[in-house]
Design a protein around this motif. Structure first.
Motif, PDB file in Angstrom:
ATOM      1  N   PHE A  39       0.717  -1.214  -0.075  1.00 23.91           N
ATOM      2  CA  PHE A  39       0.098  -0.184   0.085  1.00 23.91           C
ATOM      3  C   PHE A  39       0.756   1.324   0.010  1.00 23.91           C
ATOM      4  CE2 PHE A  39      -2.480  -3.302   1.909  1.00 23.91           C
ATOM      5  CZ  PHE A  39      -3.658  -3.176   1.204  1.00 23.91           C
ATOM      6  N   ALA A  67       0.184   4.829   1.042  1.00 23.18           N
ATOM      7  CA  ALA A  67      -0.550   5.498   1.677  1.00 23.18           C
ATOM      8  C   ALA A  67      -0.426   7.015   1.664  1.00 23.18           C
ATOM      9  CB  ALA A  67      -0.567   5.100   3.391  1.00 23.18           C
ATOM     10  N   VAL A  85      -1.321  -0.825  -3.982  1.00 27.53           N
ATOM     11  CA  VAL A  85      -2.400  -0.008  -4.057  1.00 27.53           C
ATOM     12  C   VAL A  85      -2.354   1.303  -3.261  1.00 27.53           C
ATOM     13  CG1 VAL A  85      -4.796  -0.086  -2.875  1.00 27.53           C
ATOM     14  CG2 VAL A  85      -3.799  -2.103  -3.700  1.00 27.53           C
ATOM     15  N   ILE A 129      -4.048   4.320  -1.652  1.00 28.86           N
ATOM     16  CA  ILE A 129      -5.288   4.503  -0.736  1.00 28.86           C
ATOM     17  C   ILE A 129      -4.823   5.599   0.214  1.00 28.86           C
ATOM     18  CG2 ILE A 129      -3.765   2.884   0.970  1.00 28.86           C
ATOM     19  CD1 ILE A 129      -6.916   1.594   1.175  1.00 28.86           C
ATOM     20  N   ASP A 130      -5.786   6.496   0.973  1.00 29.42           N
ATOM     21  CA  ASP A 130      -5.520   7.541   2.016  1.00 29.42           C
ATOM     22  C   ASP A 130      -5.717   6.658   3.136  1.00 29.42           C
ATOM     23  OD1 ASP A 130      -8.463   7.277   3.360  1.00 29.42           O
ATOM     24  OD2 ASP A 130      -8.972   7.757   1.401  1.00 29.42           O
ATOM     25  N   ARG A 179      -9.068   5.247   4.872  1.00 28.43           N
ATOM     26  CA  ARG A 179      -9.384   3.937   4.207  1.00 28.43           C
ATOM     27  C   ARG A 179      -8.297   2.767   4.408  1.00 28.43           C
ATOM     28  NH1 ARG A 179     -10.847   7.401  -0.077  1.00 28.43           N
ATOM     29  NH2 ARG A 179     -13.252   7.517  -0.397  1.00 28.43           N
ATOM     30  N   LEU A 180      -7.025   3.119   4.701  1.00 24.95           N
ATOM     31  CA  LEU A 180      -6.102   2.063   4.947  1.00 24.95           C
ATOM     32  C   LEU A 180      -6.532   1.249   6.262  1.00 24.95           C
ATOM     33  CD1 LEU A 180      -3.334   0.231   4.536  1.00 24.95           C
ATOM     34  CD2 LEU A 180      -2.276   2.435   5.660  1.00 24.95           C
ATOM     35  N   ARG A 228      -9.554  -0.800   6.075  1.00 22.75           N
ATOM     36  CA  ARG A 228      -9.157  -2.092   5.549  1.00 22.75           C
ATOM     37  C   ARG A 228      -8.525  -2.903   6.375  1.00 22.75           C
ATOM     38  NH1 ARG A 228      -7.996  -1.838  -0.712  1.00 22.75           N
ATOM     39  NH2 ARG A 228      -7.632  -4.057  -0.267  1.00 22.75           N
TER      40      ARG A 228
END
Length: 436
Positions: A387, A389, A416, A418-419, A422-423, A426
């Protein structure tokens, strides 16, 4: 309109042109001359040869502004050295600036734009948004609002561009010095791999949490990190000396700190200018040193403290979440900073094993396009989830995520974007799935 040939120098090749805070000999046309015709050193000639390869992408405007940023960084570095009394032998403008200039000139010629501008005019443009330049640059709408200079210093955008171009300026030099001191201090204060990693993570986080400290604090650090170098000085004091500027003082010292990022501010109606910081009423901090206070170098703030804020938020949110206790193991800066965060999902039971491992590399940079061009996922630490981030203030910018994904497409696979919120969501959801 027929494109004109490249303009001639505003000053003869061997004469000096001096303006306030700028020193150079000759001008942009020197890029088109042979090194021996303009007295160029062999070292600079080599740099010109390397930069010549960049002419192969004339339509890449991000490359053009990156080169200009790199050139500005070197110009400002030379100015700083001159102000400190050093003799500046480099007379010509930096090669990166000259290549960036020539690329921009040809871009203007393509668009039938003005061709009678010179280096001094371009320097003035650098303090204005790209959208106001007399040439249409193929940059994102957000980046078109950026400048290269703010108050005669590199803007955040230009700092990012200069780093991408690997320019050896003062800030990058300090960054390398701090990073090397972090690693060597951690290595000297641990006898096992785990101890070294823990020492590194502690000291790396220390730079995020402490923008101003006292000599009393340094003594406490020396008590906890006792390893010394060959001169008998503790390694951790060496780290503090390169990451902070020391100042002799007498008596208690009052500082105003931003409540959001803890950077030092100067008055009661402050703006810390830290990207994404919510600010607020400043906190009053009264320190009682023995004789010295230490404030972070600008480079420490730019490259360790400010971008580290998003890392710290992610780490703290995961470690403080009681719902993840026994389900997730969080490691900050694993393998001595290969990644920012390693999240390991554990199996249920008294002897848990790692079911999955997610790696997180957090980035807080002003330009999504430049971030995408410079991003490389480290391969040393295998992860089932990877990720990149982003802090919320970047992710919420129009087109930022889309532009970043576009730059990464075809260059970096399996990562991925992702902010930070959201990380975290998840990770919690995955932990629940593995622990129904």
């Amino acid at each position: 309109m027929t494109a004109k040939s490249a303009p001639v120098d505003p000053v003869p090749a061997r004469e000096e042109c001096r303006t306030p805070d700028v020193y150079f000999t000759g001008s942009r046309i020197n890029w088109f001359r042979k090194p021996e015709d303009m007295g160029t050193s062999l070292e600079e000639a080599g740099a010109q040869t390397a930069l010549a390869e960049l002419q192969a992408s004339p339509d890449d405007d991000y490359l053009t502004v990156t080169l200009l940023a790199a050139g500005l960084a070197e110009i400002l570095h030379r100015r700083s050295r001159a102000q400190q009394g050093e003799t500046i032998e480099e007379g010509l403008l930096p090669p990166a600036w000259r290549v960036g200039f020539s690329r921009l000139w040809w871009r203007c010629a393509e668009q039938s734009g003005p061709l009678d501008w010179d280096d001094l005019r371009l320097l003035r443009w650098c303090a204005e948004p790209f959208s106001t330049w007399p040439v249409i640059l193929d940059l994102s709408p957000t980046d078109l609002q950026q400048t290269l200079l703010v108050d005669e210093q590199l803007s955040e955008f230009a700092e990012q561009g200069a780093r991408l171009a690997h320019v050896d300026v003062e800030a990058e030099w300090v960054e390398r010095q701090v990073y090397e001191a972090l690693r060597s201090t951690a290595a000297a204060n641990g006898t096992t791999k785990k101890e070294v990693e823990e020492a590194y993570a502690y000291l790396r986080r220390y730079l995020i949490d402490h923008t101003v400290i006292t000599d009393r604090t340094v003594l406490s650090l020396e008590h906890n990190f006792r390893a010394k170098d060959s001169s008998g000085r503790t390694m951790v004091r060496g780290l503090i000396d390169v990451a902070y500027r020391s100042r002799p003082v007498s008596g208690p010292q009052r500082f105003l700190l931003c409540p959001g990022c803890h950077n030092v501010v100067n008055d009661l109606a402050p703006s810390c200018h830290t990207p994404g910081c919510l600010g607020g009423d400043p906190l009053v901090s009264v320190l009682e040193p023995l004789a010295v206070v230490y404030e972070q170098h600008r480079a420490t703030r730019l490259y360790f403290h400010d971008p580290g804020l998003v890392e710290a938020r992610i780490i703290d949110a995961l470690r403080d979440d009681e719902r993840l206790a026994g389900k997730v193991r969080v490691t900050a800066y694993p393998e001595v900073d290969v990644l920012d965060v390693l999240v390991e999902f554990l199996s249920p039971g008294p002897n848990p094993v790692v079911l999955e491992s997610w790696g997180v590399d957090a980035k807080d940079q002003v330009s999504a396009h430049l971030l995408g061009r410079g991003f490389i996922w480290p391969q040393r630490l295998p992860c089932t989830g990877r990720f990149l981030a982003l802090p919320m203030h970047r992710a919420r910018q129009p087109q930022y995520v889309t532009d970043l994904r576009s730059e990464l497409d075809g260059r970096v696979s399996g990562v991925v974007v992702i902010d930070e919120q959201r990380l975290l969501k998840r990770i919690r959801e995955r932990a629940e799935e593995l622990h129904p």
